[in-house]
Design a protein around this motif. Structure first.
Motif, PDB file in Angstrom:
ATOM      1  N   UNK A  31       0.834  -1.209   0.000  1.00  7.93           N
ATOM      2  CA  UNK A  31       0.000   0.000   0.000  1.00  7.93           C
ATOM      3  C   UNK A  31       0.866   1.255   0.000  1.00  7.93           C
ATOM      4  N   UNK A  32       1.954   1.234   0.746  1.00 10.05           N
ATOM      5  CA  UNK A  32       2.874   2.373   0.763  1.00 10.05           C
ATOM      6  C   UNK A  32       3.419   2.615  -0.645  1.00 10.05           C
ATOM      7  N   UNK A  33       3.813   1.532  -1.302  1.00 13.42           N
ATOM      8  CA  UNK A  33       4.414   1.633  -2.635  1.00 13.42           C
ATOM      9  C   UNK A  33       3.390   1.976  -3.720  1.00 13.42           C
ATOM     10  N   UNK A  34       2.278   1.274  -3.749  1.00 19.72           N
ATOM     11  CA  UNK A  34       1.314   1.408  -4.844  1.00 19.72           C
ATOM     12  C   UNK A  34       0.303   2.544  -4.632  1.00 19.72           C
ATOM     13  N   UNK A  35      -0.046   2.819  -3.390  1.00 24.19           N
ATOM     14  CA  UNK A  35      -1.091   3.806  -3.121  1.00 24.19           C
ATOM     15  C   UNK A  35      -0.511   5.098  -2.534  1.00 24.19           C
ATOM     16  N   UNK A  36       0.812   5.159  -2.462  1.00 22.69           N
ATOM     17  CA  UNK A  36       1.493   6.345  -1.927  1.00 22.69           C
ATOM     18  C   UNK A  36       1.010   6.729  -0.532  1.00 22.69           C
ATOM     19  N   UNK A  37       0.759   5.715   0.291  1.00 21.08           N
ATOM     20  CA  UNK A  37       0.366   5.954   1.684  1.00 21.08           C
ATOM     21  C   UNK A  37       1.628   5.994   2.539  1.00 21.08           C
ATOM     22  N   UNK A  38       1.504   6.611   3.703  1.00 23.95           N
ATOM     23  CA  UNK A  38       2.577   6.503   4.679  1.00 23.95           C
ATOM     24  C   UNK A  38       2.398   5.165   5.392  1.00 23.95           C
ATOM     25  N   UNK A  39       3.413   4.746   6.102  1.00 22.25           N
ATOM     26  CA  UNK A  39       3.288   3.478   6.832  1.00 22.25           C
ATOM     27  C   UNK A  39       2.129   3.513   7.832  1.00 22.25           C
ATOM     28  N   UNK A  40       1.997   4.562   8.661  1.00 23.11           N
ATOM     29  CA  UNK A  40       0.854   4.608   9.580  1.00 23.11           C
ATOM     30  C   UNK A  40      -0.500   4.614   8.849  1.00 23.11           C
ATOM     31  N   UNK A  98      -4.287 -10.458   2.860  1.00 20.33           N
ATOM     32  CA  UNK A  98      -4.250 -11.437   1.760  1.00 20.33           C
ATOM     33  C   UNK A  98      -5.008 -10.908   0.543  1.00 20.33           C
ATOM     34  N   UNK A  99      -6.141 -10.233   0.764  1.00 23.93           N
ATOM     35  CA  UNK A  99      -6.900  -9.639  -0.348  1.00 23.93           C
ATOM     36  C   UNK A  99      -6.075  -8.566  -1.044  1.00 23.93           C
ATOM     37  N   UNK A 100      -5.391  -7.746  -0.248  1.00 21.37           N
ATOM     38  CA  UNK A 100      -4.552  -6.678  -0.818  1.00 21.37           C
ATOM     39  C   UNK A 100      -3.437  -7.297  -1.664  1.00 21.37           C
ATOM     40  N   UNK A 101      -2.796  -8.321  -1.123  1.00 14.01           N
ATOM     41  CA  UNK A 101      -1.691  -8.975  -1.857  1.00 14.01           C
ATOM     42  C   UNK A 101      -2.199  -9.625  -3.139  1.00 14.01           C
ATOM     43  N   UNK A 102      -3.370 -10.219  -3.090  1.00 14.35           N
ATOM     44  CA  UNK A 102      -3.892 -10.889  -4.302  1.00 14.35           C
ATOM     45  C   UNK A 102      -4.385  -9.884  -5.346  1.00 14.35           C
ATOM     46  N   UNK A 103      -4.758  -8.671  -4.916  1.00 15.24           N
ATOM     47  CA  UNK A 103      -5.249  -7.694  -5.882  1.00 15.24           C
ATOM     48  C   UNK A 103      -4.110  -6.969  -6.609  1.00 15.24           C
ATOM     49  N   UNK A 104      -2.891  -7.080  -6.088  1.00 16.63           N
ATOM     50  CA  UNK A 104      -1.757  -6.429  -6.774  1.00 16.63           C
ATOM     51  C   UNK A 104      -0.903  -7.505  -7.367  1.00 16.63           C
TER      52      UNK A 104
END
Length: 189
Positions: free
Chosen positions: A152-161, A183-189
């Motif tokens: 999410x940090x890498x793909x969605x440009x979120x901060x870690x928190x 697991x859903x996040x990992x499978x969607x990317x």
């Protein structure tokens, strides 16, 4: 002492009778027996004893192979009663699987004390194994959640928190665990 069942593996019916009587008097709820190693293997498919007592040698083998075959498949304490001429070989081959070896002739008091020790030791090991498995699962779950967070940090440009909070909030909103969300996040990317 309220104990579970015991399996006595012995090729001599008169010894089985004496051991069975002794162990039932000590509070074991059931005392099954087998006259051979092969019969014991079959019996262990349907009977889960708390203690396995093997009087070596057996009709079809010394007893070493039986212990090696069953040690990982049972939570029962295992005691092997051995003749002096087989004692060293038994100890060398069976100490790594946690079987306790007692020399013959058997002292009843020592047998009873060793029985309690064998059962309690296996229960302790089972508890530690359960704790270890639980910790291992939690570590693996944490790794998956961390991977999803960094994705999410890498793909969605979120901060870690932000990524951490996103996973927590989505888990609460959808009423699933954080690991499922990850697991859903990992499978969607």
């Amino acid at each position: 002492m309220s104990a579970g069942g015991i399996l006595i593996v012995c090729s001599r019916p008169e010894v089985i009778k004496d051991l069975r009587t002794l162990m039932l008097q000590q509070g074991y709820s059931a005392a099954e027996y087998s006259l051979s190693a092969n019969e014991a293997r079959r019996k262990l498919d349907i009977f889960e004893p708390e203690l396995i007592l093997i009087n070596s040698p057996l009709q079809d083998e010394l007893g070493i192979d039986l212990v090696l075959d069953i040690a990982d498949k049972t939570d029962a304490g295992i005691i092997v009663l051995s003749k002096h001429e087989h004692l060293e070989e038994m100890q060398f081959k069976l100490e790594r699987v946690g079987a306790l070896i007692l020399p013959k002739p058997i002292n009843k008091t020592i047998l009873l004390q060793t029985s309690r020790f064998a059962v309690n030791s296996r229960k302790s090991l089972k508890g530690l194994k359960h704790q270890n498995d639980d910790l291992e699962k939690r570590i693996n779950d944490r790794k998956i959640i961390e991977k999803a967070k960094w994705l999410l940090v890498e793909k969605m440009n979120m901060t870690e928190p932000q990524a951490h909070r996103y996973i927590q909030k989505r888990a609460m909103d959808t009423r699933v665990s954080q690991i499922k969300v990850a697991e859903e996040i990992l499978s969607s990317y």
